[in-house]
Design a protein around this motif. Sequence first.
Motif, PDB file in Angstrom:
ATOM      1  N   ALA A  13      37.088  38.683  46.360  1.00  0.00           N
ATOM      2  CA  ALA A  13      37.432  37.707  45.336  1.00  0.00           C
ATOM      3  C   ALA A  13      38.716  38.143  44.651  1.00  0.00           C
ATOM      4  O   ALA A  13      38.949  39.334  44.441  1.00  0.00           O
ATOM      5  CB  ALA A  13      36.307  37.570  44.315  1.00  0.00           C
TER       6      ALA A  13
ATOM      7  N   ARG B 275      37.451  29.233  44.285  1.00  0.00           N
ATOM      8  CA  ARG B 275      37.106  28.121  43.414  1.00  0.00           C
ATOM      9  C   ARG B 275      37.339  26.809  44.143  1.00  0.00           C
ATOM     10  O   ARG B 275      37.939  26.747  45.208  1.00  0.00           O
ATOM     11  CB  ARG B 275      37.948  28.170  42.128  1.00  0.00           C
TER      12      ARG B 275
ATOM     13  N   LEU C 281      40.275  37.406  41.158  1.00  0.00           N
ATOM     14  CA  LEU C 281      39.890  36.806  39.886  1.00  0.00           C
ATOM     15  C   LEU C 281      40.651  37.451  38.729  1.00  0.00           C
ATOM     16  O   LEU C 281      41.223  38.529  38.867  1.00  0.00           O
ATOM     17  CB  LEU C 281      38.385  36.981  39.652  1.00  0.00           C
TER      18      LEU C 281
ATOM     19  N   THR D 181      42.453  28.437  38.754  1.00  0.00           N
ATOM     20  CA  THR D 181      42.274  29.727  39.420  1.00  0.00           C
ATOM     21  C   THR D 181      42.512  29.586  40.909  1.00  0.00           C
ATOM     22  O   THR D 181      43.167  30.439  41.536  1.00  0.00           O
ATOM     23  CB  THR D 181      40.862  30.286  39.145  1.00  0.00           C
TER      24      THR D 181
ATOM     25  N   THR E   9      37.759  29.686  32.975  1.00  0.00           N
ATOM     26  CA  THR E   9      37.927  31.094  32.597  1.00  0.00           C
ATOM     27  C   THR E   9      38.314  31.223  31.129  1.00  0.00           C
ATOM     28  O   THR E   9      37.768  32.052  30.396  1.00  0.00           O
ATOM     29  CB  THR E   9      38.991  31.760  33.487  1.00  0.00           C
TER      30      THR E   9
ATOM     31  N   LEU F 153      45.594  39.025  37.782  1.00  0.00           N
ATOM     32  CA  LEU F 153      44.640  38.732  38.852  1.00  0.00           C
ATOM     33  C   LEU F 153      44.455  39.987  39.690  1.00  0.00           C
ATOM     34  O   LEU F 153      45.431  40.647  40.049  1.00  0.00           O
ATOM     35  CB  LEU F 153      45.150  37.592  39.741  1.00  0.00           C
TER      36      LEU F 153
ATOM     37  N   LYS G 174      32.063  35.861  40.914  1.00  0.00           N
ATOM     38  CA  LYS G 174      31.872  37.262  40.553  1.00  0.00           C
ATOM     39  C   LYS G 174      30.521  37.769  41.050  1.00  0.00           C
ATOM     40  O   LYS G 174      30.427  38.852  41.655  1.00  0.00           O
ATOM     41  CB  LYS G 174      31.979  37.410  39.029  1.00  0.00           C
TER      42      LYS G 174
ATOM     43  N   SER H 156      34.165  30.707  38.122  1.00  0.00           N
ATOM     44  CA  SER H 156      34.503  32.096  38.450  1.00  0.00           C
ATOM     45  C   SER H 156      33.319  33.042  38.275  1.00  0.00           C
ATOM     46  O   SER H 156      33.218  34.058  38.954  1.00  0.00           O
ATOM     47  CB  SER H 156      35.683  32.559  37.586  1.00  0.00           C
TER      48      SER H 156
END
Length: 301
Positions: free
Chosen positions: A243, A199, A245, A205, A102, A167, A233, A229
């Motif tokens: 999710a 992940r 993220l 993450t 990320t 997040l 998405k 990630s």
Amino acid sequence: MRLSLRQLQIFLAIAESGSTTAAADLIALSQSATSSALIELESMLDARLFDRLGKRLKINDNGRLLLPQARQMLDAASTIEKQFAPGGLESGAGLHIGASTTIGIYLLPKMLSAFGLKQAGAAPSVTIANTSEIATAVINFELDIGLIEGPWHDPDLHVEPWIVDDLIVVAAPSHPLVCDNSQHPISIKALREALWLLREPGSGTREAVEHALVPYLHSINAGGQFSNSEAIKHAAAEGLGLACLSRLVVADFISAGRLVELTTPLPILKRNLFLIHQRHKVLSARLQTFLRFCRERSNQK
């Protein structure tokens, strides 16, 4: 004792490759010269560094004791060479920077652009991988600095909190929980029963999401596991699951209406991003400058 850096370089090459023949190819020496250098080193130290298994050499406990010290000495020598090379710090040799996925995709490019305005000619080498791989490379002196998404506990690492990252929980507009959320609040039970896109183990993450969700959901019902990630998405936008993220990752899809941020009974979810470097690393002037630059941007995203 007259221990040389060349002997340590040969030792590391053998440790990495598993034979004097393969090591000779790595360091552009003959096999006989490589073998002789190892024999001389073991004689000087009065200790076997490898167990002999036919033609293979497997590092033993003596070798494992020497390994981090050898890496440290060669890294320090490399730093000295760069500092005193023609052109000094403005020579072409730049930093070796590692970033977890990320950070490497969404933060680092902008940072390097800004840093590069001040450090013309210092082209960096960038490695992007998961947190576990970056931390291991930093420990082994393969990277000068790491920017990672989860804390990493190792006595050879200096770890400092860096940026606080948000997040959020997202889903496709067509997801049943998005539709229900317009009429009723989402319950913990519904979140517990939903499929989550995650992940891989070793990802910062993944660790952050589990740390944030498991205390409230008790377990996470995995609907798929992805190596980055960005893939999560897109999978979430296709309705494959929920999710959790970084807001940095999904901001564009939320703006485009491809994802919806869910209002949940969960508390505000945050995580720290971290700066790491080898505790025994010699910090060059350029590396110290980059560290200061990162710290100055700790409140910027």
